[in-house]
Design a protein around this motif. Structure first.
Motif, PDB file in Angstrom:
ATOM      1  N   THR A  60      -3.116   5.506  -7.482  1.00 46.71           N
ATOM      2  CA  THR A  60      -3.812   5.784  -6.454  1.00 46.71           C
ATOM      3  C   THR A  60      -3.038   5.800  -5.425  1.00 46.71           C
ATOM      4  O   THR A  60      -2.285   5.044  -4.955  1.00 46.71           O
ATOM      5  CB  THR A  60      -5.209   5.083  -6.119  1.00 46.71           C
ATOM      6  N   THR A  61      -2.993   6.904  -4.531  1.00 44.08           N
ATOM      7  CA  THR A  61      -2.404   7.044  -3.295  1.00 44.08           C
ATOM      8  C   THR A  61      -3.428   7.301  -2.275  1.00 44.08           C
ATOM      9  O   THR A  61      -4.465   8.026  -2.086  1.00 44.08           O
ATOM     10  CB  THR A  61      -1.509   8.571  -3.317  1.00 44.08           C
ATOM     11  N   GLU A  62      -3.146   6.148  -1.251  1.00 46.98           N
ATOM     12  CA  GLU A  62      -3.810   6.244  -0.171  1.00 46.98           C
ATOM     13  C   GLU A  62      -3.118   6.297   1.389  1.00 46.98           C
ATOM     14  O   GLU A  62      -2.186   5.746   1.238  1.00 46.98           O
ATOM     15  CB  GLU A  62      -4.962   5.184  -0.262  1.00 46.98           C
ATOM     16  N   GLU A  63      -3.782   6.439   2.392  1.00 46.36           N
ATOM     17  CA  GLU A  63      -3.257   6.409   3.769  1.00 46.36           C
ATOM     18  C   GLU A  63      -3.682   5.104   4.352  1.00 46.36           C
ATOM     19  O   GLU A  63      -4.628   4.607   4.401  1.00 46.36           O
ATOM     20  CB  GLU A  63      -3.603   7.576   4.473  1.00 46.36           C
ATOM     21  N   TYR A  64      -2.414   4.516   5.042  1.00 40.34           N
ATOM     22  CA  TYR A  64      -2.642   3.185   5.862  1.00 40.34           C
ATOM     23  C   TYR A  64      -2.056   3.496   7.307  1.00 40.34           C
ATOM     24  O   TYR A  64      -1.282   4.273   7.373  1.00 40.34           O
ATOM     25  CB  TYR A  64      -1.987   2.284   5.097  1.00 40.34           C
ATOM     26  N   ALA A  65      -2.684   2.835   8.061  1.00 46.55           N
ATOM     27  CA  ALA A  65      -2.156   2.779   9.466  1.00 46.55           C
ATOM     28  C   ALA A  65      -0.749   2.277   9.744  1.00 46.55           C
ATOM     29  O   ALA A  65       0.242   2.697  10.297  1.00 46.55           O
ATOM     30  CB  ALA A  65      -3.120   2.056  10.369  1.00 46.55           C
ATOM     31  N   TYR A  66      -0.528   1.055   8.815  1.00 42.36           N
ATOM     32  CA  TYR A  66       0.800   0.331   9.006  1.00 42.36           C
ATOM     33  C   TYR A  66       0.887  -0.464   7.474  1.00 42.36           C
ATOM     34  O   TYR A  66      -0.298  -0.614   6.736  1.00 42.36           O
ATOM     35  CB  TYR A  66       0.862  -0.682   9.920  1.00 42.36           C
ATOM     36  N   VAL A  67       1.832  -0.727   7.159  1.00 38.66           N
ATOM     37  CA  VAL A  67       2.421  -1.635   5.843  1.00 38.66           C
ATOM     38  C   VAL A  67       3.112  -2.693   6.410  1.00 38.66           C
ATOM     39  O   VAL A  67       4.241  -2.686   7.310  1.00 38.66           O
ATOM     40  CB  VAL A  67       3.061  -0.733   4.828  1.00 38.66           C
ATOM     41  N   VAL A  68       2.898  -3.989   6.005  1.00 37.41           N
ATOM     42  CA  VAL A  68       3.654  -5.301   6.261  1.00 37.41           C
ATOM     43  C   VAL A  68       4.208  -5.538   4.752  1.00 37.41           C
ATOM     44  O   VAL A  68       3.440  -5.826   3.833  1.00 37.41           O
ATOM     45  CB  VAL A  68       2.831  -6.301   6.789  1.00 37.41           C
ATOM     46  N   GLY A  69       5.438  -5.755   4.804  1.00 31.13           N
ATOM     47  CA  GLY A  69       6.095  -6.224   3.620  1.00 31.13           C
ATOM     48  C   GLY A  69       6.341  -7.697   3.619  1.00 31.13           C
ATOM     49  O   GLY A  69       7.140  -8.004   4.255  1.00 31.13           O
ATOM     50  N   GLY A  70       5.383  -8.382   3.007  1.00 25.75           N
ATOM     51  CA  GLY A  70       5.595 -10.102   2.905  1.00 25.75           C
ATOM     52  C   GLY A  70       5.901 -10.407   1.437  1.00 25.75           C
ATOM     53  O   GLY A  70       5.385 -11.445   1.033  1.00 25.75           O
ATOM     54  N   ASP A  71       6.611  -9.505   0.737  1.00 29.77           N
ATOM     55  CA  ASP A  71       6.762  -9.780  -0.494  1.00 29.77           C
ATOM     56  C   ASP A  71       8.159 -10.318  -1.083  1.00 29.77           C
ATOM     57  O   ASP A  71       8.525 -10.056  -2.464  1.00 29.77           O
ATOM     58  CB  ASP A  71       6.558  -8.231  -1.326  1.00 29.77           C
ATOM     59  N   GLY A  72       8.521 -11.183  -0.482  1.00 30.93           N
ATOM     60  CA  GLY A  72       9.853 -12.114  -0.825  1.00 30.93           C
ATOM     61  C   GLY A  72      11.210 -11.304  -0.714  1.00 30.93           C
ATOM     62  O   GLY A  72      11.228 -10.319  -0.359  1.00 30.93           O
ATOM     63  N   ALA A  73      11.974 -12.303  -1.234  1.00 29.91           N
ATOM     64  CA  ALA A  73      13.688 -11.920  -1.045  1.00 29.91           C
ATOM     65  C   ALA A  73      13.820 -10.508  -1.966  1.00 29.91           C
ATOM     66  O   ALA A  73      14.945  -9.713  -1.581  1.00 29.91           O
ATOM     67  CB  ALA A  73      14.411 -12.985  -1.643  1.00 29.91           C
ATOM     68  N   SER A  74      12.980 -10.361  -3.152  1.00 27.08           N
ATOM     69  CA  SER A  74      13.516  -9.088  -3.716  1.00 27.08           C
ATOM     70  C   SER A  74      12.617  -7.898  -3.516  1.00 27.08           C
ATOM     71  O   SER A  74      12.074  -7.135  -3.946  1.00 27.08           O
ATOM     72  CB  SER A  74      13.193  -9.378  -5.318  1.00 27.08           C
ATOM     73  N   SER A  75      11.968  -8.014  -2.188  1.00 30.30           N
ATOM     74  CA  SER A  75      10.880  -7.139  -1.523  1.00 30.30           C
ATOM     75  C   SER A  75      11.128  -5.501  -2.143  1.00 30.30           C
ATOM     76  O   SER A  75      11.860  -4.828  -1.962  1.00 30.30           O
ATOM     77  CB  SER A  75      11.156  -7.286  -0.002  1.00 30.30           C
ATOM     78  N   THR A  76       9.875  -5.235  -2.750  1.00 33.84           N
ATOM     79  CA  THR A  76       9.703  -3.739  -3.046  1.00 33.84           C
ATOM     80  C   THR A  76       9.671  -2.812  -1.770  1.00 33.84           C
ATOM     81  O   THR A  76      10.137  -1.732  -1.760  1.00 33.84           O
ATOM     82  CB  THR A  76       8.490  -3.468  -4.116  1.00 33.84           C
ATOM     83  N   VAL A  77       8.939  -3.422  -0.796  1.00 34.33           N
ATOM     84  CA  VAL A  77       9.108  -2.687   0.614  1.00 34.33           C
ATOM     85  C   VAL A  77      10.273  -2.472   0.968  1.00 34.33           C
ATOM     86  O   VAL A  77      10.402  -1.313   1.451  1.00 34.33           O
ATOM     87  CB  VAL A  77       7.987  -3.486   1.569  1.00 34.33           C
ATOM     88  N   ARG A  78      10.936  -3.581   1.262  1.00 33.34           N
ATOM     89  CA  ARG A  78      12.183  -3.370   1.838  1.00 33.34           C
ATOM     90  C   ARG A  78      13.278  -2.118   0.985  1.00 33.34           C
ATOM     91  O   ARG A  78      13.786  -1.398   1.463  1.00 33.34           O
ATOM     92  CB  ARG A  78      13.120  -4.697   1.881  1.00 33.34           C
ATOM     93  N   LYS A  79      13.096  -2.257  -0.496  1.00 33.72           N
ATOM     94  CA  LYS A  79      13.752  -1.454  -1.147  1.00 33.72           C
ATOM     95  C   LYS A  79      13.386   0.005  -1.000  1.00 33.72           C
ATOM     96  O   LYS A  79      14.147   0.668  -1.175  1.00 33.72           O
ATOM     97  CB  LYS A  79      13.927  -1.962  -2.700  1.00 33.72           C
TER      98      LYS A  79
END
Length: 502
Positions: free
Chosen positions: A148-167
């Motif tokens: 599912t795709t939804e809209e967010y105000a902000y996203v916080v990447g606290g997902d570790g050294a291999s961070s999906t968010v950072r990538k």
């Protein structure tokens, strides 16, 4: 006050960093969604040293009883060159850390998040994200495989050294990896070993660190030869390391966990991209020397959460968020540098270097350098933030001035504990006489952002304290020029216009 945002903040990763961000947002009334791609919390002990500033964050989330039950106070760090004592860094009430294993840290944070009405969505994975100036679109995969795709105000990447968010953001993770392989193990130990201290043995055979755990066990940390694999780390090999590098006379048994790993010193080129933020290991990783990793990540999340909460509810301008990257990068750089220095000091092999290290450490202990500077820094009490959107420039020279400094933590721990966490506080000392009219202006124009507290005193002063209890700005004259100027940069345009029209 501008219109509050109704969209949730998406937090990716339910480790200590993501949990802190989610709990701090939730208790401030910010809608938050917390996801993790694993199916349950990790039982591995991992990080375990929790310093006073981090303990203060946890206590603010209502974890006093949990900390008292699961924490083991550390009296000192005892350093030895071989088996010869070098120095003993003794911690006082203000700087004393506690050993709390990571599963317990995560449990206390989960409890805080649950109390604030939150829940963790396990086996839920971030697949992709995109953003524009108005929001973030994130596609998530649920446990049943649906996306599912939804809209967010902000996203916080606290997902570790291999961070999906950072990538997903395409942010570089710059740095290097130490050539050595390092070893961790949790074990019972037979032998004479003080249980309220962390023991360091710097030997010609390598470094050995022994850390007490609250359940009677010890954490063993040492370095192995390049190429050592986890499956090669037998209990016999671990015992051999302890025999050659420890104090002697120690027998390991009932090893509950052992692993090998590489030490990295890396940091993201930036901690923010638009409405997406990186925190903890997703933003920076470093040697475990000094036990700062978990603490830096938790205080990243703490720094970010109060800013997001104020902006999300329309009480502060989005420009406040510009301060996150510069503030936390400054802290992370200091931690990485200190950890690298200590790690290299552990690994010295030339005799003259070892002698110089040992003499320097003894002198630092005798002269009080550790007590005055190093211990408070380890405790997280002397980290400070540069001037920027959330810290006003200092006025004049401070060579002989005492009192609070902009960008520094309010010194009085009891005062910090009494201040609100969802707004700024203006601490005003008032001499006798009429109340300055500018105080009424602060209360009227910034009532959604600031609480004013006054007390009697000989001289006027006004100290603007942030929700994380760092000093933002201050004035020593009742005109409040600096404080009002700083508030004008923080407040959303709608709030300022309302104040002026009123």
């Amino acid at each position: 006050m501008s219109t509050p945002d109704t969209r949730p903040v998406l937090v990716v990763g339910a480790g200590p960093v993501g949990l802190t961000a989610a709990a701090e947002l939730a208790r401030r009334g910010t809608p938050v969604r917390l996801i993790d791609r694993t199916d349950a919390p990790s039982p591995l002990t991992k990080a375990l040293m929790v310093w006073p500033r981090t303990l203060e964050v946890f206590r603010g989330l209502g974890a006093d009883d949990y900390i008292d039950k699961h924490g083991l106070p550390v009296h000192s760090f005892r350093y030895n060159s071989g088996t010869d004592p070098i120095c003993d860094i003794v911690f006082g009430d203000r700087t004393r850390p506690m050993v709390i294993i990571q599963p317990d840290v995560e449990e206390l944070l989960r409890e805080a998040f649950t109390r604030a009405g939150g829940r963790i969505e396990w086996e839920t994975e971030l697949i992709r994200l995109s953003q524009d100036p108005d929001g973030v679109l994130a596609t998530l995969r649920a446990p049943d495989g649906t996306e599912t795709t939804e809209e967010y105000a902000y996203v916080v990447g606290g997902d570790g050294a291999s961070s999906t968010v950072r990538k997903a953001l395409g942010i570089e993770f710059r740095g290097a990896t130490y050539p050595n392989v390092f070893i961790l193990a949790d074990t019972e130990i037979d032998g004479d070993l003080q249980r309220d201290a962390v023991h360091y043995y710097c030997t010609e055979n390598g470094i050995m660190v022994l850390i007490p755990l609250y359940n009677g066990r010890f954490r063993v940390f040492t370095a192995g030869p390049p190429g050592l694999r986890g499956e090669d780390l037998t209990e016999e090999l671990l015992q051999d390391f302890v025999d050659k590098r420890g104090p002697g006379g120690l027998k390991l048994y009932d090893v509950s966990w052992k692993t090998t790993f590489a030490i990295h010193a890396r940091h993201a080129e930036r901690f923010r991209a638009g409405r997406v933020f990186l925190a903890g290991d997703a933003a920076h990783i470093h040697s475990p020397a000094g036990g700062q990793g978990l603490n830096t990540g938790v205080t990243d999340a703490h720094n970010l959460a109060w800013k997001l909460a104020l902006v999300h509810r329309g009480a502060a301008a989005p420009e406040l968020l510009d301060s996150y990257g510069s503030e936390r990068a400054a802290v992370a750089q200091g931690v990485v540098k200190q950890a690298e220095v200590q790690t290299k000091a552990w690994m010295l092999s030339k005799r003259w270097q070892i002698q110089l290290r040992d003499v320097s450490a003894r002198m630092a202990e005798r002269s009080g350098v550790f007590d005055r500077f190093y211990s408070p820094w380890l405790a997280g009490l002397t980290n400070h933030y540069p001037a920027g959107p959330a810290v006003d420039e200092e006025q004049g020279r401070r060579l002989r001035r005492t009192g609070p400094r902009n960008g520094h933590l309010v010194a009085d721990a009891a005062l910090r504990a009494s201040l609100p966490v969802d707004r700024y506080t203006l601490l005003v000392t008032l001499p006798s006489g009429p109340r300055p009219p500018r105080l009424a202006e602060v209360e009227k124009s910034y009532d959604e952002l600031v609480t004013v507290r006054t007390k009697p005193g000989r001289r006027f002063s006004a100290v603007l304290v942030r929700p994380d209890h760092y000093v933002a700005a201050q004035d020593h004259a009742p005109e409040l020029t600096r404080v009002l100027g700083h508030l004008a940069t923080l407040a959303p345009a709608a709030l300022i216009e309302e104040g002026h029209s009123a």
